[in-house]
Write a protein that holds these residues in place. Structure first.
Motif, PDB file in Angstrom:
ATOM      1  N   VAL A  71       2.047   1.473  -6.202  1.00  0.00           N
ATOM      2  CA  VAL A  71       1.888   0.104  -6.413  1.00  0.00           C
ATOM      3  C   VAL A  71       0.499  -0.099  -6.830  1.00  0.00           C
ATOM      4  CG1 VAL A  71       1.348  -2.066  -4.728  1.00  0.00           C
ATOM      5  CG2 VAL A  71       3.164  -0.174  -4.027  1.00  0.00           C
ATOM      6  N   ILE A  72       0.613  -0.781  -8.041  1.00  0.00           N
ATOM      7  CA  ILE A  72      -0.757  -1.316  -8.829  1.00  0.00           C
ATOM      8  C   ILE A  72      -1.473  -2.220  -8.226  1.00  0.00           C
ATOM      9  CG2 ILE A  72      -1.651  -1.838 -10.997  1.00  0.00           C
ATOM     10  CD1 ILE A  72       0.863  -0.310 -12.230  1.00  0.00           C
ATOM     11  N   LYS A 118       3.979 -20.242  -0.387  1.00  0.00           N
ATOM     12  CA  LYS A 118       3.339 -18.917  -0.342  1.00  0.00           C
ATOM     13  C   LYS A 118       3.695 -18.075  -1.268  1.00  0.00           C
ATOM     14  CE  LYS A 118       3.031 -15.062   2.734  1.00  0.00           C
ATOM     15  NZ  LYS A 118       3.618 -14.295   4.172  1.00  0.00           N
ATOM     16  N   VAL A 119       2.638 -17.595  -2.083  1.00  0.00           N
ATOM     17  CA  VAL A 119       3.312 -16.461  -3.209  1.00  0.00           C
ATOM     18  C   VAL A 119       2.955 -15.310  -2.947  1.00  0.00           C
ATOM     19  CG1 VAL A 119       2.791 -16.093  -5.955  1.00  0.00           C
ATOM     20  CG2 VAL A 119       2.590 -18.507  -4.871  1.00  0.00           C
ATOM     21  N   THR A 120       3.761 -14.125  -3.290  1.00  0.00           N
ATOM     22  CA  THR A 120       3.503 -12.881  -3.302  1.00  0.00           C
ATOM     23  C   THR A 120       3.846 -12.271  -4.720  1.00  0.00           C
ATOM     24  OG1 THR A 120       4.460 -12.850  -0.956  1.00  0.00           O
ATOM     25  CG2 THR A 120       4.260 -10.745  -2.059  1.00  0.00           C
ATOM     26  N   ARG A 121       3.236 -11.557  -5.167  1.00  0.00           N
ATOM     27  CA  ARG A 121       3.234 -10.935  -6.323  1.00  0.00           C
ATOM     28  C   ARG A 121       2.785  -9.366  -6.384  1.00  0.00           C
ATOM     29  NH1 ARG A 121      -0.298  -9.548  -9.876  1.00  0.00           N
ATOM     30  NH2 ARG A 121       0.150  -9.228 -12.203  1.00  0.00           N
ATOM     31  N   VAL A 122       3.887  -8.503  -6.685  1.00  0.00           N
ATOM     32  CA  VAL A 122       3.837  -6.889  -6.460  1.00  0.00           C
ATOM     33  C   VAL A 122       3.872  -6.507  -7.962  1.00  0.00           C
ATOM     34  CG1 VAL A 122       4.506  -5.050  -5.442  1.00  0.00           C
ATOM     35  CG2 VAL A 122       4.416  -6.966  -4.066  1.00  0.00           C
ATOM     36  N   LEU A 123       2.930  -5.624  -8.394  1.00  0.00           N
ATOM     37  CA  LEU A 123       3.198  -4.881  -9.706  1.00  0.00           C
ATOM     38  C   LEU A 123       3.182  -3.385  -9.211  1.00  0.00           C
ATOM     39  CD1 LEU A 123       2.978  -5.388 -12.585  1.00  0.00           C
ATOM     40  CD2 LEU A 123       0.687  -4.950 -12.728  1.00  0.00           C
ATOM     41  N   ASP A 158      14.521   7.366 -15.352  1.00  0.00           N
ATOM     42  CA  ASP A 158      13.521   6.386 -16.133  1.00  0.00           C
ATOM     43  C   ASP A 158      12.326   5.645 -15.133  1.00  0.00           C
ATOM     44  OD1 ASP A 158      15.338   6.671 -18.542  1.00  0.00           O
ATOM     45  OD2 ASP A 158      16.402   4.422 -18.296  1.00  0.00           O
ATOM     46  N   THR A 159      11.467   5.772 -15.965  1.00  0.00           N
ATOM     47  CA  THR A 159      10.264   5.143 -15.290  1.00  0.00           C
ATOM     48  C   THR A 159       9.860   3.538 -15.909  1.00  0.00           C
ATOM     49  OG1 THR A 159       9.360   7.382 -14.756  1.00  0.00           O
ATOM     50  CG2 THR A 159       7.873   5.553 -14.584  1.00  0.00           C
ATOM     51  N   TYR A 160       9.585   2.681 -15.189  1.00  0.00           N
ATOM     52  CA  TYR A 160       9.074   1.481 -15.387  1.00  0.00           C
ATOM     53  C   TYR A 160       8.097   0.616 -14.912  1.00  0.00           C
ATOM     54  CZ  TYR A 160      12.803   0.106 -12.226  1.00  0.00           C
ATOM     55  OH  TYR A 160      13.414   0.012 -10.872  1.00  0.00           O
ATOM     56  N   LEU A 161       7.545  -0.121 -15.203  1.00  0.00           N
ATOM     57  CA  LEU A 161       6.625  -1.086 -14.566  1.00  0.00           C
ATOM     58  C   LEU A 161       7.349  -2.261 -14.241  1.00  0.00           C
ATOM     59  CD1 LEU A 161       3.630  -1.852 -14.193  1.00  0.00           C
ATOM     60  CD2 LEU A 161       3.650  -2.860 -16.193  1.00  0.00           C
ATOM     61  N   GLN A 162       7.252  -2.690 -12.856  1.00  0.00           N
ATOM     62  CA  GLN A 162       7.980  -3.959 -12.355  1.00  0.00           C
ATOM     63  C   GLN A 162       7.109  -4.886 -11.747  1.00  0.00           C
ATOM     64  OE1 GLN A 162      11.781  -3.364 -10.338  1.00  0.00           O
ATOM     65  NE2 GLN A 162      10.886  -4.737  -8.592  1.00  0.00           N
ATOM     66  N   ILE A 215      12.123 -10.977 -11.194  1.00  0.00           N
ATOM     67  CA  ILE A 215      11.546  -9.656 -11.237  1.00  0.00           C
ATOM     68  C   ILE A 215      11.653  -9.339 -12.871  1.00  0.00           C
ATOM     69  CG2 ILE A 215      12.253  -7.396 -11.032  1.00  0.00           C
ATOM     70  CD1 ILE A 215      13.735  -8.244  -8.320  1.00  0.00           C
ATOM     71  N   ALA A 216      10.408  -8.941 -13.348  1.00  0.00           N
ATOM     72  CA  ALA A 216      10.373  -8.519 -14.592  1.00  0.00           C
ATOM     73  C   ALA A 216      10.174  -6.914 -14.763  1.00  0.00           C
ATOM     74  CB  ALA A 216       9.562  -9.225 -15.300  1.00  0.00           C
TER      75      ALA A 216
END
Length: 159
Positions: A26-27, A114-119, A128-132, A147-148
């Motif tokens: 989790v970044i 209420k905003v929740t943002r997780v990178l 496969d590895t990816y940034l989400q 979700i991106a």
């Protein structure tokens, strides 16, 4: 032909959802409360264009602090993110704005959100590895999400 394409799309989406992702790191995770001003075009009838509608909301990009490209939903643009109701499960076919988000969702209303943002960095079953980036917004006892993903590893499928 349209029915066949819709069926293929649904199978692909269900197949992707069935694959378990492993969160490697989790970044960042941000949770904050703010107020959203409702505009004439805040309500989005169908963010994905499926036969059964998936209602959503257009939320100002600066309010959700989106870092990745979330422009794949109908209603998104450079200034707004269209976010669909979380887990719609076909319960909103032929619904109205009021049924989806409540009678308070009217132009010029100011509603708390209420905003929740997780990178995070994730690994798929296939390696496969990816940034989400996952963004959820809670409003009027509903949760909308976007979700991106950006691939980080090259495999034979995403070279």
């Amino acid at each position: 032909m349209k029915t066949l394409m819709l069926l293929i799309t649904m199978v692909l989406v269900m197949t992707q959802a069935a694959q378990a992702d492993i969160i490697e790191k989790v970044i960042s995770k941000q949770i904050y409360n703010t107020v959203m001003v409702i505009n004439e075009d805040t309500y989005v009838f169908n963010v994905n264009g499926y036969a059964c509608q998936w209602p959503g909301l257009r939320i100002a990009r600066h309010q959700v602090n989106a870092q990745l490209n979330h422009l794949d939903k109908f209603g998104s643009d450079a200034n707004y993110l269209a976010m669909g109701i979380q887990n719609p499960d076909h319960q909103f076919c032929h619904t109205t704005r009021e049924k989806a988000f409540g009678k308070e969702l009217v132009p010029n209303a100011e509603l708390p959100i209420k905003v929740t943002r997780v990178l995070d960095i994730r690994r798929h079953d296939n390696g496969d590895t990816y940034l989400q980036e996952s963004i959820t917004v809670e409003i009027n006892d509903r949760t909308v999400e976007s979700i991106a993903q950006v691939p980080l590893s090259l495999t034979k499928d995403n070279k």
